[in-house]
Scaffold this motif. Structure first.
Motif, PDB file in Angstrom:
ATOM      1  N   THR A 149      -7.059   2.029  -2.686  1.00  0.00           N
ATOM      2  CA  THR A 149      -6.597   1.537  -1.390  1.00  0.00           C
ATOM      3  C   THR A 149      -5.367   2.286  -0.877  1.00  0.00           C
ATOM      4  OG1 THR A 149      -5.370  -0.182  -2.583  1.00  0.00           O
ATOM      5  CG2 THR A 149      -7.531  -0.783  -1.693  1.00  0.00           C
ATOM      6  N   ASP A 150      -4.728   3.072  -1.747  1.00  0.00           N
ATOM      7  CA  ASP A 150      -3.603   3.891  -1.322  1.00  0.00           C
ATOM      8  C   ASP A 150      -4.109   5.089  -0.523  1.00  0.00           C
ATOM      9  OD1 ASP A 150      -1.797   2.246  -2.673  1.00  0.00           O
ATOM     10  OD2 ASP A 150      -2.042   3.358  -4.542  1.00  0.00           O
TER      11      ASP A 150
ATOM     12  N   GLN B 274      -4.027   3.978  -6.469  1.00  0.00           N
ATOM     13  CA  GLN B 274      -5.158   3.068  -6.358  1.00  0.00           C
ATOM     14  C   GLN B 274      -6.046   3.504  -5.188  1.00  0.00           C
ATOM     15  OE1 GLN B 274      -3.547  -0.881  -5.922  1.00  0.00           O
ATOM     16  NE2 GLN B 274      -2.530  -0.839  -7.922  1.00  0.00           N
TER      17      GLN B 274
ATOM     18  N   ARG C 169       0.849  -1.186   0.000  1.00  0.00           N
ATOM     19  CA  ARG C 169       0.000   0.000   0.000  1.00  0.00           C
ATOM     20  C   ARG C 169       0.884   1.233   0.000  1.00  0.00           C
ATOM     21  NH1 ARG C 169      -3.915   2.004   4.883  1.00  0.00           N
ATOM     22  NH2 ARG C 169      -1.897   1.944   5.930  1.00  0.00           N
TER      23      ARG C 169
ATOM     24  N   THR D  51      -9.594   7.623  -3.441  1.00  0.00           N
ATOM     25  CA  THR D  51     -10.795   7.323  -4.224  1.00  0.00           C
ATOM     26  C   THR D  51     -11.082   8.487  -5.175  1.00  0.00           C
ATOM     27  OG1 THR D  51     -12.250   8.371  -2.601  1.00  0.00           O
ATOM     28  CG2 THR D  51     -11.742   6.026  -2.284  1.00  0.00           C
TER      29      THR D  51
END
Length: 296
Positions: A74-75, A72, A39, A96
């Motif tokens: 999730t980052d 991404q 991540r 997001t």
């Protein structure tokens, strides 16, 4: 993985005072292409001082958003701005589409003003990632500035010391020089201390390319927090040959390398100073390599 040691000369004077250079070459192991990447946490630190006028701030804002769009969901990311004051514009959150759109709206209202407290801006930006930091994250502060630090701490050696300390806590530093009058010496030194990269930004597309390259490095990361450890025989002294070279040290000496990508080769040179000794005697320097997951 492999470690190869090469000395410039194998003999020293028995009378003492010999200086020899030892070349350490370490090759990190390859990483399978299917390995998931860690991540990513990026703390964007944006200079909004008066010297960032004449289009430089707008360029930096465009560049920052281009970089965000390569993450991404999730980052994580955060955005901190600084002049003589420091503000966390966007606290650490997931990358997001909704959060990136909000960040774009916040950035649109930011205009250049004031002087440049680069030091406090960097510390605050890194602090936004700290509460949710895990050992497996790839966390880095992305400092966008023209490098004209003139508030609070401005000394290169002290700024680099703090960058090294932050790196030791798991947050690296990459620097982006915006504009033709950028202080490249300062920003290169800070990036070296933070185990990151220095980039010159001429267009917003530049930072998109650079952030992509940094993320590519993450997908191919082999080992984290690599370091050399030298155990010295009695009387032998050593120092690292590189930027900010330290004074000679006895006993055990550690040279931090940082993160290494798949099959990446690191070359490091240290200088050895030998004392008086008996003719025909030998002196052995033991070198080991450690990294985050397995130790030495």
């Amino acid at each position: 993985m492999s470690l190869v040691l090469t000395a410039d000369r194998n003999l020293v004077f028995a009378g003492g005072g010999s200086h020899r250079h030892l070349h350490l070459r370490y090759t990190a192991p390859p990483v399978a292409s299917a390995s998931p990447r860690p991540r990513v946490g990026l703390a964007f630190c944006l200079d909004r001082s008066g010297s960032m006028g004449e289009g430089k701030l707008e360029l930096a804002k465009q560049a920052l958003l281009a970089g965000l769009r390569k993450l991404q969901p999730t980052d994580r990311f955060s955005i901190t701005t600084f002049d003589n004051q420091v503000h966390v514009v966007v606290s650490a959150r997931g990358a997001t589409p909704e959060n990136i759109a909000d960040a774009a709206r916040y950035l649109a209202a930011i205009e250049p003003r004031g002087s440049t407290n680069l030091f406090r801006g960097m510390l605050t930006a890194c602090g936004t990632l700290a509460p949710d930091l895990t050992p497996t994250d790839f966390s880095r502060c992305q400092l966008l500035t023209d490098g004209q630090a003139n508030q609070e701490e401005t000394r290169t050696d002290e700024l680099c010391r703090h960058a090294r300390e932050l790196r030791a806590r798991g947050i690296g530093l990459s620097t982006y020089g915006v504009g033709t009058d950028v202080d490249e010496d300062l920003l290169r030194a800070m990036a070296d201390a933070g185990a990151g990269n220095y980039f010159y930004v001429a267009t917003a597309a530049d930072i998109e390319t650079h952030v992509l390259n940094e993320l590519k490095d993450v997908t191919e990361m082999s080992q984290f927090d690599v370091a050399y450890h030298l155990a010295l025989p009695a009387g032998v002294e050593v120092r690292w040959v590189g930027p900010g070279a330290r004074s000679f040290t006895r006993g055990e000496f550690t040279v931090p390398v940082g993160h290494l990508a798949s099959s990446e080769v690191n070359d490091t040179v240290v200088q050895l100073r030998f004392p008086h000794g008996d003719p025909g005697a030998s002196a052995t320097v033991d070198v080991t390599v450690s990294h985050r997951d397995e130790g030495r």
